[in-house]
Scaffold this motif. Sequence first.
Motif, short mmCIF file in Angstrom:
data_model
loop_
_atom_site.label_atom_id
_atom_site.label_comp_id
_atom_site.label_asym_id
_atom_site.label_seq_id
_atom_site.Cartn_x
_atom_site.Cartn_y
_atom_site.Cartn_z
N SER A 35 0.89 -1.16 0.00
CA SER A 35 0.00 0.00 0.00
C SER A 35 0.92 1.20 0.00
CB SER A 35 -0.88 0.00 1.25
OG SER A 35 -1.62 -1.19 1.32
N ARG A 36 0.48 2.30 -0.57
CA ARG A 36 1.42 3.42 -0.68
C ARG A 36 0.72 4.75 -0.84
NH1 ARG A 36 -1.62 1.66 -4.43
NH2 ARG A 36 -1.25 2.28 -6.57
N GLU A 37 1.43 5.79 -0.39
CA GLU A 37 0.99 7.14 -0.65
C GLU A 37 1.38 7.47 -2.10
OE1 GLU A 37 3.05 9.58 2.21
OE2 GLU A 37 1.51 9.25 3.73
N ASP A 95 -1.33 -16.38 6.81
CA ASP A 95 -0.15 -16.06 7.62
C ASP A 95 1.15 -16.06 6.81
OD1 ASP A 95 -0.08 -18.78 7.28
OD2 ASP A 95 -0.16 -19.27 9.42
N ASP A 96 1.02 -16.10 5.48
CA ASP A 96 2.22 -16.05 4.63
C ASP A 96 2.30 -14.73 3.86
OD1 ASP A 96 0.05 -16.52 2.95
OD2 ASP A 96 1.05 -18.06 1.75
N VAL A 97 1.72 -13.68 4.45
CA VAL A 97 1.67 -12.37 3.79
C VAL A 97 2.46 -11.33 4.58
CG1 VAL A 97 0.12 -10.52 3.00
CG2 VAL A 97 -0.63 -12.90 2.85
N LEU A 98 3.23 -10.53 3.86
CA LEU A 98 3.93 -9.39 4.44
C LEU A 98 3.24 -8.14 3.90
CD1 LEU A 98 6.56 -8.38 6.00
CD2 LEU A 98 7.54 -8.10 3.72
N ASN A 99 2.61 -7.38 4.80
CA ASN A 99 1.90 -6.16 4.40
C ASN A 99 2.78 -4.94 4.63
OD1 ASN A 99 -0.58 -7.44 3.69
ND2 ASN A 99 -1.03 -7.68 5.85
N VAL A 100 3.03 -4.19 3.56
CA VAL A 100 3.93 -3.04 3.63
C VAL A 100 3.18 -1.76 3.26
CG1 VAL A 100 6.10 -2.07 2.72
CG2 VAL A 100 5.82 -4.56 2.89
N PHE A 101 3.45 -0.70 4.00
CA PHE A 101 2.92 0.62 3.65
C PHE A 101 4.11 1.54 3.39
CE2 PHE A 101 1.25 4.88 4.25
CZ PHE A 101 0.06 4.83 3.55
N ILE A 102 4.16 2.11 2.18
CA ILE A 102 5.24 3.02 1.81
C ILE A 102 4.71 4.45 1.85
CG2 ILE A 102 6.94 3.64 0.03
CD1 ILE A 102 7.42 0.78 0.65
N HIS A 103 5.39 5.29 2.59
CA HIS A 103 5.02 6.71 2.63
C HIS A 103 6.27 7.53 2.40
CE1 HIS A 103 6.48 7.22 6.90
NE2 HIS A 103 6.32 5.92 6.84
N TYR A 150 -0.39 -2.86 9.09
CA TYR A 150 0.68 -3.35 8.22
C TYR A 150 1.79 -4.00 9.05
CZ TYR A 150 -1.89 0.06 5.49
OH TYR A 150 -2.91 0.76 4.89
N THR A 151 2.57 -4.84 8.40
CA THR A 151 3.73 -5.45 9.06
C THR A 151 4.87 -4.44 9.11
OG1 THR A 151 3.07 -7.43 7.80
CG2 THR A 151 5.10 -7.57 9.10
N LEU A 152 5.02 -3.70 8.02
CA LEU A 152 6.11 -2.72 7.87
C LEU A 152 5.58 -1.40 7.35
CD1 LEU A 152 8.94 -4.43 5.75
CD2 LEU A 152 9.16 -3.65 8.09
N CYS A 153 6.06 -0.30 7.91
CA CYS A 153 5.78 1.03 7.35
C CYS A 153 7.14 1.66 7.07
CB CYS A 153 5.00 1.89 8.34
SG CYS A 153 3.32 1.32 8.56
N LEU A 154 7.38 2.01 5.81
CA LEU A 154 8.69 2.51 5.41
C LEU A 154 8.57 3.90 4.79
CD1 LEU A 154 9.94 -0.76 3.67
CD2 LEU A 154 10.51 0.02 5.97
N ASN A 155 9.46 4.81 5.20
CA ASN A 155 9.52 6.15 4.63
C ASN A 155 10.56 6.14 3.52
OD1 ASN A 155 10.19 8.86 4.05
ND2 ASN A 155 9.42 9.50 6.05
N SER A 156 10.07 6.14 2.27
CA SER A 156 10.98 6.04 1.13
C SER A 156 11.84 7.28 0.96
CB SER A 156 10.19 5.76 -0.16
OG SER A 156 9.28 6.81 -0.42
N CYS A 188 14.56 0.42 1.06
CA CYS A 188 13.20 -0.10 1.26
C CYS A 188 13.09 -1.51 0.67
CB CYS A 188 12.16 0.82 0.62
SG CYS A 188 11.89 2.37 1.49
N GLU A 189 13.62 -1.66 -0.54
CA GLU A 189 13.58 -2.97 -1.21
C GLU A 189 14.33 -4.01 -0.38
OE1 GLU A 189 15.29 -2.15 -5.07
OE2 GLU A 189 13.85 -0.51 -5.36
N GLU A 190 15.53 -3.63 0.11
CA GLU A 190 16.34 -4.57 0.91
C GLU A 190 15.60 -4.98 2.18
OE1 GLU A 190 19.89 -2.35 1.63
OE2 GLU A 190 20.64 -2.59 -0.42
#
Length: 196
Positions: free
Chosen positions: A9-11, A114-122, A172-178, A186-188
């Motif tokens: 998911s992303r801004e 339970d095999d899903v990684l949910n990521v939010f990129i902002h 989300y599992t992870l929230c990353l500020n790109s 972020c990719e790593e």
Amino acid sequence: MQRRIITISREFGSGGRFIGEEVAKKLGIAYYDKNIISQIAEESGLSPEYIQESAELSPKKGLFAYAFAGRDITGKSIEDIVYEAQRKVILELAEKESCVIVGRNADFILQDRDDVLNVFIHGNMPEKTQRISRLYNVSEQEAVKMMADVDKRRMINYNFYTEQRWGKASNYTLCLNSSQLGYERCEEIIMECVEE
């Protein structure tokens, strides 16, 4: 549990789509974004053009747009039909193969797995504004308007169909500020979390 599905998911302007595409390439797994529009169209019986505009964004800028949308005798609106078709396609893709799925409320749709990684990129406003200006060849003022419009419509769609808050960290599992981490980092981080 090995995570084999990544939802992003992303801004608007944060580079989430680009990051998702790169992660899929590097992991050698399928990437789904606009390429599932034809499947959703087929499932719903609506045109691909309509799906492209409506599958992830609310039709209007307010939550009441959904409440007052025209409904058929079963009580469903066209937006509900689109969402159900999208949900079915996403569940089928997740069942079929390892993949990255961008947007379309996939984090919520796949919440029981339970095999899903949910990521939010902002990202930070200046970087997002510059990126949108560059990508869409618009002024910074126009970029800010586009960002506000797209993010608001994504948020309304997400909040309506999931009864959760779009962008809220606990979804989300992870929230990353790109803007702060950069796309490559972020990719790593995403790949490290998948390969644990």
